[in-house]
Design a protein around this motif. Sequence first.
Motif, short mmCIF file in Angstrom:
data_model
loop_
_atom_site.label_atom_id
_atom_site.label_comp_id
_atom_site.label_asym_id
_atom_site.label_seq_id
_atom_site.Cartn_x
_atom_site.Cartn_y
_atom_site.Cartn_z
N ASP A 93 0.85 -1.18 0.00
CA ASP A 93 0.00 0.00 0.00
C ASP A 93 0.90 1.24 0.00
O ASP A 93 1.14 1.84 1.05
N PRO A 94 1.40 1.62 -1.18
CA PRO A 94 2.39 2.70 -1.20
C PRO A 94 1.83 4.12 -1.19
O PRO A 94 2.56 5.06 -0.95
N TYR A 95 0.53 4.29 -1.42
CA TYR A 95 0.00 5.65 -1.63
C TYR A 95 -0.83 6.15 -0.47
O TYR A 95 -1.53 5.39 0.19
N PHE A 96 -0.77 7.47 -0.25
CA PHE A 96 -1.62 8.10 0.76
C PHE A 96 -1.86 9.55 0.39
O PHE A 96 -1.18 10.11 -0.48
N CYS A 97 -2.84 10.15 1.03
CA CYS A 97 -3.20 11.55 0.81
C CYS A 97 -3.03 12.32 2.11
O CYS A 97 -3.25 11.78 3.19
N LYS A 98 -2.69 13.57 2.00
CA LYS A 98 -2.55 14.43 3.17
C LYS A 98 -3.92 14.97 3.57
O LYS A 98 -4.81 15.12 2.75
N GLY A 99 -4.05 15.27 4.84
CA GLY A 99 -5.27 15.89 5.35
C GLY A 99 -6.47 14.98 5.20
O GLY A 99 -6.38 13.77 5.36
N SER A 100 -7.60 15.57 4.86
CA SER A 100 -8.84 14.80 4.75
C SER A 100 -9.11 14.32 3.32
O SER A 100 -10.17 13.78 3.05
N HIS A 101 -8.15 14.50 2.42
CA HIS A 101 -8.32 14.03 1.05
C HIS A 101 -8.28 12.50 1.01
O HIS A 101 -7.67 11.86 1.87
N VAL A 102 -8.95 11.91 0.02
CA VAL A 102 -8.97 10.47 -0.16
C VAL A 102 -8.41 10.12 -1.53
O VAL A 102 -8.45 10.94 -2.46
N LEU A 103 -7.88 8.90 -1.65
CA LEU A 103 -7.35 8.45 -2.94
C LEU A 103 -8.47 8.36 -3.97
O LEU A 103 -9.55 7.87 -3.68
N ASP A 104 -8.19 8.82 -5.17
CA ASP A 104 -9.17 8.81 -6.26
C ASP A 104 -8.46 8.26 -7.50
O ASP A 104 -7.87 8.99 -8.27
N PHE A 105 -8.50 6.93 -7.65
CA PHE A 105 -7.83 6.30 -8.79
C PHE A 105 -8.64 6.45 -10.07
O PHE A 105 -8.12 6.25 -11.15
N ASP A 106 -9.94 6.79 -9.96
CA ASP A 106 -10.76 6.99 -11.15
C ASP A 106 -10.28 8.18 -11.98
O ASP A 106 -10.47 8.23 -13.18
N ASN A 107 -9.70 9.15 -11.33
CA ASN A 107 -9.21 10.35 -12.01
C ASN A 107 -7.70 10.31 -12.18
O ASN A 107 -7.04 11.33 -12.26
N GLY A 108 -7.13 9.14 -12.23
CA GLY A 108 -5.68 9.02 -12.24
C GLY A 108 -5.24 8.94 -10.79
O GLY A 108 -6.05 8.92 -9.88
N TYR A 109 -3.98 8.91 -10.54
CA TYR A 109 -3.50 8.84 -9.17
C TYR A 109 -3.52 10.24 -8.56
O TYR A 109 -2.55 10.97 -8.62
N LEU A 110 -4.66 10.59 -7.99
CA LEU A 110 -4.85 11.89 -7.37
C LEU A 110 -5.53 11.73 -6.02
O LEU A 110 -6.12 10.70 -5.72
N CYS A 111 -5.46 12.78 -5.23
CA CYS A 111 -6.19 12.84 -3.97
C CYS A 111 -7.34 13.81 -4.16
O CYS A 111 -7.18 14.86 -4.79
N ARG A 112 -8.51 13.45 -3.63
CA ARG A 112 -9.72 14.26 -3.82
C ARG A 112 -10.28 14.65 -2.46
O ARG A 112 -10.32 13.87 -1.52
N SER A 113 -10.74 15.88 -2.37
CA SER A 113 -11.37 16.37 -1.14
C SER A 113 -12.78 15.82 -1.03
O SER A 113 -13.31 15.24 -1.98
#
Length: 167
Positions: free
Chosen positions: A80-100
């Motif tokens: 599990d290499p990926y994480f997001c800062k703060g309250s953002h969550v992983l959003d793989f549907d939009n590419g490897y991004l973090c979403r609020s």
Amino acid sequence: MSTRNCIVISFCVWLLAPGAKAQDGGYGCQVILCLSNPGGATQYAECVPPITKLYQDLAQGKPFPACTGAGVETSAPVSDPYFCKGSHVLDFDNGYLCRSQARTVTVDCPKEDTDTPRPPLGGPVKDIVDGQEVCKDFEFSQVQVYEKKSYIDVRIPSTGKSTRIRF
């Protein structure tokens, strides 16, 4: 300090003391005692070698060490290499991004399909909330990568303590 804490601390000092008989064959027990420490697994200098060895062993695919008489539950290793800062969550549907979290906005929503499961990047999306059409928007940020990309979860039933060990 309670009697139980004194007994646990005394046992830990004895087990980790230089020259103690349990130290020779008690690597697994040392690891469990160090992980049980409320101050952190490496708070005491005596715990640094066994915990360092544990990280190395796990990274090499070796199993969690055993300790006779101590019940320990471990998960299978997880990558599990990926994480997001703060309250953002992983959003793989939009590419490897973090979403609020979604926020309702008062701008014109696009005229596209209201059943779109994910927001398009760079703009708001329509949604139905309590039977009413609302316009929601999201903030995106870059995904972060852990230095140690895998982990196991360790639970020590006798203490109720759970620890995630990244390696």
